[in-house]
Scaffold this motif. Sequence first.
Motif, PDB file in Angstrom:
ATOM      1  N   GLN A 197       0.857  -1.361  -0.124  1.00  0.00           N
ATOM      2  CA  GLN A 197      -0.137  -0.027   0.041  1.00  0.00           C
ATOM      3  C   GLN A 197       0.819   1.232   0.086  1.00  0.00           C
ATOM      4  O   GLN A 197       0.580   2.220  -0.497  1.00  0.00           O
ATOM      5  N   HIS A 228       0.892   4.279  -2.635  1.00  0.00           N
ATOM      6  CA  HIS A 228       1.077   5.818  -2.351  1.00  0.00           C
ATOM      7  C   HIS A 228       2.298   6.592  -2.613  1.00  0.00           C
ATOM      8  O   HIS A 228       2.157   7.710  -3.085  1.00  0.00           O
ATOM      9  N   ARG A 252      -2.367  -0.399  -9.524  1.00  0.00           N
ATOM     10  CA  ARG A 252      -3.401  -0.575  -8.553  1.00  0.00           C
ATOM     11  C   ARG A 252      -4.033  -1.893  -8.726  1.00  0.00           C
ATOM     12  O   ARG A 252      -4.049  -2.584  -7.590  1.00  0.00           O
ATOM     13  N   ASP A 301      -3.671  -4.610  -5.630  1.00  0.00           N
ATOM     14  CA  ASP A 301      -4.727  -4.974  -5.057  1.00  0.00           C
ATOM     15  C   ASP A 301      -4.836  -6.682  -5.132  1.00  0.00           C
ATOM     16  O   ASP A 301      -5.194  -7.572  -4.198  1.00  0.00           O
ATOM     17  N   LEU A 335      -2.266  -7.556  -2.501  1.00  0.00           N
ATOM     18  CA  LEU A 335      -3.011  -7.857  -1.022  1.00  0.00           C
ATOM     19  C   LEU A 335      -4.116  -8.918  -0.720  1.00  0.00           C
ATOM     20  O   LEU A 335      -4.111  -9.343   0.190  1.00  0.00           O
TER      21      LEU A 335
END
Length: 309
Positions: A59, A63, A142, A146, A149
């Motif tokens: 994450q 960022h 992204r 994802d 994650l």
Amino acid sequence: MNIGKIKLFKKGFQAYYLLVISIVSLTIIIQSMTQYSLKKQRSTALIVNLAGRQRMLSQRLLHELYSCRYHNCDYAEMKLTMTKLYQMNGFLQQGNVGLKLEPLDDEVILREFRRLEPHLEWLNSELKDFQNFKNLSFTDVRYRVDRFLFIMEGIVNQFQKKAEKDIHTMMIIELELAIFSIVIILFEIFFIVNPIINRIVDQKKKLSEIAWHQSHVFNSHMRNIADLQYVLKMEKNLERQKEIFGFIEEELNHLKKVSQNMVKSLEETIEDPKPHQLVIRKVEDFLEKYKLMGTEKALIDDDKAHSVK
């Protein structure tokens, strides 16, 4: 010069030795299992923590990319984050001496790491060149993050389940050892401590009988003999002397009976073998089979004194 074999146990005491050794061994085993369990829990907690940290790093990576695209870019921070993410992924699978991590041997979790590998490799290859940031699709990054994650979440859950399973197994083993310890203690109480107490009570009773014979019967006859001996010295009549000799002989016969009663009170009454004696005999047979017991005789469990050579 012939050197005899060293005998580890003396006959009559080997069962007690084995019980003491078993308790000491059991204590060592329990402590070893406890230390192993604590070490295992520490390692598992560290793995779960590091796996959870991987999600945080992914994450942060997203960022930092967003900051580089729309704000001030700190490429060094992004590079450091990517390096940690990639490096820790290898540590979780292959282990690390510095972190005291062992190589992963769970095939289910390893399969999840193999699913994770393409996404991590893509992020590493696309983000290693900061000049390519402007041409890099934020949507693609992204998506990869994802997926990373999502898969890492499953890996963390697998690690957690594995940790709970290990803890449950250790709890069962420790419970079994605790039950076994209680059985050993109860065995000692019923087959070692209780027979010893009974033996002490019996010996006390026998000593009381001996003391009674000594203080009453034996001393009484000895006084009678002493009195008759004094009368014999004073008496000049041969007939009376013969009569006194008869009295002395009678007192000596009484003393003989008293002595026999004293010896009888020391002798053990014949009884059926007690349970603990049967156990001890089986242990003796086992030790004699492997020549671990000496041939010398000592005070054994039958309460009789034997000669020691």
